[in-house]
Design a protein around this motif. Structure first.
Motif, PDB file in Angstrom:
ATOM      1  N   THR A   1      -0.690   4.894   4.834  1.00  0.00           N
ATOM      2  CA  THR A   1       0.025   3.980   4.206  1.00  0.00           C
ATOM      3  C   THR A   1       1.091   4.507   3.207  1.00  0.00           C
ATOM      4  OG1 THR A   1      -2.124   2.806   3.943  1.00  0.00           O
ATOM      5  CG2 THR A   1      -0.337   1.927   2.502  1.00  0.00           C
ATOM      6  N   ARG A   2       2.245   3.807   3.203  1.00  0.00           N
ATOM      7  CA  ARG A   2       3.452   4.083   2.632  1.00  0.00           C
ATOM      8  C   ARG A   2       3.381   2.922   1.639  1.00  0.00           C
ATOM      9  NH1 ARG A   2       4.786   9.067   2.844  1.00  0.00           N
ATOM     10  NH2 ARG A   2       6.932   8.804   3.119  1.00  0.00           N
ATOM     11  N   ILE A   3       3.518   3.330   0.275  1.00  0.00           N
ATOM     12  CA  ILE A   3       3.465   2.387  -0.791  1.00  0.00           C
ATOM     13  C   ILE A   3       4.851   2.346  -1.647  1.00  0.00           C
ATOM     14  CG2 ILE A   3       2.101   1.619  -3.037  1.00  0.00           C
ATOM     15  CD1 ILE A   3       0.538   4.250  -0.821  1.00  0.00           C
ATOM     16  N   ILE A   4       5.385   1.111  -1.781  1.00  0.00           N
ATOM     17  CA  ILE A   4       6.560   1.107  -2.662  1.00  0.00           C
ATOM     18  C   ILE A   4       6.057   0.300  -3.762  1.00  0.00           C
ATOM     19  CG2 ILE A   4       8.765  -0.215  -2.830  1.00  0.00           C
ATOM     20  CD1 ILE A   4       7.672   0.820   0.530  1.00  0.00           C
ATOM     21  N   ILE A   5       6.137   0.475  -5.339  1.00  0.00           N
ATOM     22  CA  ILE A   5       5.856   0.011  -6.432  1.00  0.00           C
ATOM     23  C   ILE A   5       7.255  -0.416  -6.925  1.00  0.00           C
ATOM     24  CG2 ILE A   5       4.916   0.484  -8.606  1.00  0.00           C
ATOM     25  CD1 ILE A   5       3.125   2.665  -7.574  1.00  0.00           C
ATOM     26  N   VAL A   6       7.094  -1.413  -7.374  1.00  0.00           N
ATOM     27  CA  VAL A   6       8.399  -2.212  -7.968  1.00  0.00           C
ATOM     28  C   VAL A   6       8.105  -2.756  -9.369  1.00  0.00           C
ATOM     29  CG1 VAL A   6      10.076  -3.926  -7.894  1.00  0.00           C
ATOM     30  CG2 VAL A   6       9.199  -2.947  -5.758  1.00  0.00           C
ATOM     31  N   ASP A   7       9.056  -2.291 -10.468  1.00  0.00           N
ATOM     32  CA  ASP A   7       8.713  -2.740 -12.013  1.00  0.00           C
ATOM     33  C   ASP A   7       9.896  -3.640 -12.501  1.00  0.00           C
ATOM     34  OD1 ASP A   7       7.302  -3.171 -14.123  1.00  0.00           O
ATOM     35  OD2 ASP A   7       6.961  -1.013 -14.889  1.00  0.00           O
TER      36      ASP A   7
ATOM     37  N   LYS B   1      15.104   4.008   3.028  1.00  0.00           N
ATOM     38  CA  LYS B   1      15.226   4.318   4.356  1.00  0.00           C
ATOM     39  C   LYS B   1      14.981   5.810   4.631  1.00  0.00           C
ATOM     40  CE  LYS B   1      19.552   3.061   4.770  1.00  0.00           C
ATOM     41  NZ  LYS B   1      21.198   2.767   5.332  1.00  0.00           N
ATOM     42  N   THR B   2      15.280   6.488   3.600  1.00  0.00           N
ATOM     43  CA  THR B   2      14.602   7.809   3.917  1.00  0.00           C
ATOM     44  C   THR B   2      13.305   7.966   3.647  1.00  0.00           C
ATOM     45  OG1 THR B   2      16.775   8.745   2.703  1.00  0.00           O
ATOM     46  CG2 THR B   2      14.802  10.318   2.713  1.00  0.00           C
ATOM     47  N   PHE B   3      12.439   7.274   2.776  1.00  0.00           N
ATOM     48  CA  PHE B   3      11.129   7.239   2.604  1.00  0.00           C
ATOM     49  C   PHE B   3      10.366   6.712   3.867  1.00  0.00           C
ATOM     50  CE2 PHE B   3       7.402   5.023   0.767  1.00  0.00           C
ATOM     51  CZ  PHE B   3       6.854   6.163   0.348  1.00  0.00           C
ATOM     52  N   LEU B   4      10.904   5.962   4.371  1.00  0.00           N
ATOM     53  CA  LEU B   4      10.320   5.227   5.543  1.00  0.00           C
ATOM     54  C   LEU B   4      10.791   5.726   6.924  1.00  0.00           C
ATOM     55  CD1 LEU B   4      10.186   1.289   4.125  1.00  0.00           C
ATOM     56  CD2 LEU B   4       8.414   3.196   4.400  1.00  0.00           C
ATOM     57  N   ASN B   5      11.674   6.379   6.793  1.00  0.00           N
ATOM     58  CA  ASN B   5      12.048   7.065   8.224  1.00  0.00           C
ATOM     59  C   ASN B   5      13.039   5.750   8.999  1.00  0.00           C
ATOM     60  OD1 ASN B   5      11.241   9.669   7.840  1.00  0.00           O
ATOM     61  ND2 ASN B   5       9.431   9.158   8.342  1.00  0.00           N
ATOM     62  N   PHE B   6      13.767   4.991   8.251  1.00  0.00           N
ATOM     63  CA  PHE B   6      14.432   3.974   8.763  1.00  0.00           C
ATOM     64  C   PHE B   6      15.918   4.582   9.075  1.00  0.00           C
ATOM     65  CE2 PHE B   6      12.042   0.137   7.160  1.00  0.00           C
ATOM     66  CZ  PHE B   6      10.803   0.678   7.944  1.00  0.00           C
TER      67      PHE B   6
ATOM     68  N   MET C   1       1.808   6.021  16.647  1.00  0.00           N
ATOM     69  CA  MET C   1       0.852   6.006  15.591  1.00  0.00           C
ATOM     70  C   MET C   1       1.266   4.695  14.846  1.00  0.00           C
ATOM     71  SD  MET C   1      -0.066   8.720  12.442  1.00  0.00           S
ATOM     72  CE  MET C   1      -0.714   9.855  13.561  1.00  0.00           C
ATOM     73  N   ARG C   2       0.212   3.967  14.300  1.00  0.00           N
ATOM     74  CA  ARG C   2       0.602   2.799  13.473  1.00  0.00           C
ATOM     75  C   ARG C   2       0.959   3.074  12.070  1.00  0.00           C
ATOM     76  NH1 ARG C   2      -4.154  -0.498  14.437  1.00  0.00           N
ATOM     77  NH2 ARG C   2      -4.911   1.269  12.971  1.00  0.00           N
ATOM     78  N   THR C   3       1.875   2.339  11.600  1.00  0.00           N
ATOM     79  CA  THR C   3       2.653   2.706   9.993  1.00  0.00           C
ATOM     80  C   THR C   3       2.235   1.686   9.256  1.00  0.00           C
ATOM     81  OG1 THR C   3       4.270   4.475  10.915  1.00  0.00           O
ATOM     82  CG2 THR C   3       4.323   3.576   8.794  1.00  0.00           C
ATOM     83  N   ILE C   4       1.226   1.857   8.201  1.00  0.00           N
ATOM     84  CA  ILE C   4       1.424   0.619   7.194  1.00  0.00           C
ATOM     85  C   ILE C   4       2.236   1.017   5.990  1.00  0.00           C
ATOM     86  CG2 ILE C   4      -0.410  -0.619   5.921  1.00  0.00           C
ATOM     87  CD1 ILE C   4      -0.902  -0.957   9.045  1.00  0.00           C
TER      88      ILE C   4
ATOM     89  N   SER D   1       3.294  11.566  -3.200  1.00  0.00           N
ATOM     90  CA  SER D   1       4.161  11.755  -1.980  1.00  0.00           C
ATOM     91  C   SER D   1       4.095  10.352  -1.309  1.00  0.00           C
ATOM     92  CB  SER D   1       3.997  12.942  -1.072  1.00  0.00           C
ATOM     93  OG  SER D   1       2.554  12.875  -0.619  1.00  0.00           O
ATOM     94  N   ASN D   2       3.103   9.689  -0.982  1.00  0.00           N
ATOM     95  CA  ASN D   2       3.066   8.446  -0.315  1.00  0.00           C
ATOM     96  C   ASN D   2       3.799   7.254  -1.081  1.00  0.00           C
ATOM     97  OD1 ASN D   2       1.106  10.135   1.016  1.00  0.00           O
ATOM     98  ND2 ASN D   2       0.626   8.149   2.140  1.00  0.00           N
ATOM     99  N   VAL D   3       4.262   7.584  -2.360  1.00  0.00           N
ATOM    100  CA  VAL D   3       4.684   6.491  -3.216  1.00  0.00           C
ATOM    101  C   VAL D   3       6.011   6.747  -3.313  1.00  0.00           C
ATOM    102  CG1 VAL D   3       4.387   5.698  -5.504  1.00  0.00           C
ATOM    103  CG2 VAL D   3       2.304   6.018  -4.371  1.00  0.00           C
ATOM    104  N   LEU D   4       6.899   5.409  -3.518  1.00  0.00           N
ATOM    105  CA  LEU D   4       8.163   5.334  -3.867  1.00  0.00           C
ATOM    106  C   LEU D   4       8.275   4.222  -4.978  1.00  0.00           C
ATOM    107  CD1 LEU D   4      11.128   6.513  -3.433  1.00  0.00           C
ATOM    108  CD2 LEU D   4      11.295   4.549  -1.867  1.00  0.00           C
TER     109      LEU D   4
END
Length: 438
Positions: free
Chosen positions: A214-220, A287-292, A1-4, A265-268
């Protein structure tokens, strides 16, 4: 499965740091941080189209669809869009509109041509067609009673649409997005694709309707650093840093939904500063969030090095002239201010260079007054040179930091050299025509 995977933020908040770290992992294919793939949330993008279709207004939906198609055509001109979507970006947009449209026809309404620029030939033949209509129909044929003297006339026809939001919209939207992602996959052949700014930092649950996996990383970023960096170095006009109260209201305002987004849950979420002062802990969360795995991190520190990026933090200490503004930020935006380590080097390194905002003020005066001060008159030939594409390409060479970008710059210089003289003369004529306007 493709991961975005996508990294996003609020503008200059450091999401590229997350992008760079993720690019260090094995089997990640990145479209690069220079290409912001934002067709979902761009003005007139898919989300704006959905909003119009939800209302269902008979005329607004037509204009929303036309704006959506126009945006696709505009974005299709970008080299990166042509590359990653294999030249099919517009075609997939048109197919999507065809799939959701209830009806389309050659019609007209008073704003139906807002997105259309008619050529001289088209205008000529429209006027001829109008005359034919008047001759063939004749006003005398209209026999209904209209108290306000209204009568039929002939208008410029263009492709008109009607659509409304129904239960099939998200399914069709997902098919549309998947077709575009398949174009990317065919180009780079990867199961893990990193797309910068694919989602915004707002209303994420709505955007997940288009791309649910989609897995989303927000940076502030710390507001104190953001404030002084824009005043001193960036000069970004979408950040209102020329007035402290406006900045504070703006900074807090654009984060109105942040607490809600972080429940998804799709956001870190990360503070940019954590990538530097808590690098290993932040890396573990990522790594935990993205299963790396650790073994997949094959290029550690190659694209992001906290020891180098630390220079981009704690900058507000370098500008004592704005200490009162900083205190105001700390009192009103305390929940956004980063808790820097107590052992950080707090010795002042006072910035001696003139802040960029001073140069912007000088330029603003000229733009808004439409008058060039006497002290710049002798520099007119230099200014006219810089106004040409060739001059702009020459100027950009000093900002190109590696061989690849320098070669690209030199190629541009060579191309624009052929039109330089015409552009220079044209710029001079425009200046002579309008120089007395005050």
């Amino acid at each position: 499965m493709r991961t975005i995977i996508t990294c996003t933020g609020y503008g200059t908040t450091g999401s590229s740091a997350a992008t760079n770290i993720i690019e260090e992992f094995k089997d990640i294919k990145s479209l690069g941080s220079e290409f912001e793939c934002s067709f979902l949330h761009e003005t007139d993008g898919l989300k704006d189209l959905e909003n119009a279709l939800r209302e269902g207004h008979r005329l607004k939906t037509d204009l929303a669809i036309k704006r959506f198609l126009r945006l696709a055509a505009i974005q299709n001109k970008q080299r990166a869009v042509q590359k990653y979507f294999n030249g099919n970006f517009v075609r997939h947009a048109e197919d999507f509109i065809a799939s959701i449209s209830t009806a389309n026809w050659n019609g007209n309404w008073h704003r139906g041509a807002d997105t259309i620029k008619y050529s001289k030939d088209e205008l000529l033949y429209y006027n001829l067609a109008k005359q034919v209509f008047l001759q063939e129909y004749s006003y005398a044929c209209y026999s209904l009673f209209e108290p306000d003297t209204w009568h039929p006339t002939y208008h410029k026809r263009n492709r008109s649409y009607y659509a409304y939001f129904d239960s099939s919209f998200y399914e069709k939207a997902q098919k549309y997005v998947n077709k575009l992602l398949s174009e990317i996959s065919a180009h780079i052949n990867a199961k893990k694709i990193l797309i910068d700014q694919f989602f915004p930092a707002y209303d994420i649950s709505s955007y997940l309707h288009y791309a649910p996996e989609t897995r989303i990383i927000i940076v502030d970023r710390d507001p104190r650093d953001m404030y002084v960096l824009n005043k001193s170095s960036w000069g970004e006009s979408y950040i209102p840093s020329n007035d402290i109260d406006t900045f504070i209201n703006w900074y807090r305002g654009i984060r109105f939904s942040q607490p809600h987004e972080l429940q998804n849950s799709n956001v870190l979420f990360f503070h940019f500063e954590d990538f530097i002062f808590n690098y290993e802990e932040s890396l573990l969360r990522l790594k935990t969030f993205l299963n790396f795995t650790d073994e997949e991190h094959i290029k550690k520190y190659e694209y992001f090095n906290p020891e180098k990026s630390i220079k981009n933090t704690y900058k507000f200490k370098n500008y004592p002239q704005w200490k009162n503004d900083i205190k105001k930020i700390e009192s009103t935006l305390s929940e956004f201010c980063y808790n820097f380590p107590s052992d950080i080097n707090t010795s002042l390194c006072i910035a001696r260079t003139e802040p960029i905002e001073e140069y912007i003020k000088s330029a603003d005066i000229i733009q808004f007054s439409k008058f060039l001060p006497l002290k710049y008159k002798k520099k007119i030939p230099i200014f006219l040179f810089g106004m040409t594409k060739f001059g702009s390409a020459i100027e950009s060479l000093s900002h190109r930091n590696n061989l690849k970008t320098t070669v690209k710059g030199l190629i541009k210089c060579g191309i624009f050299l052929f039109t330089f003289l015409i552009e220079y003369i044209y710029a001079g004529l425009i200046y002579l025509k309008y120089k007395e306007i005050k």
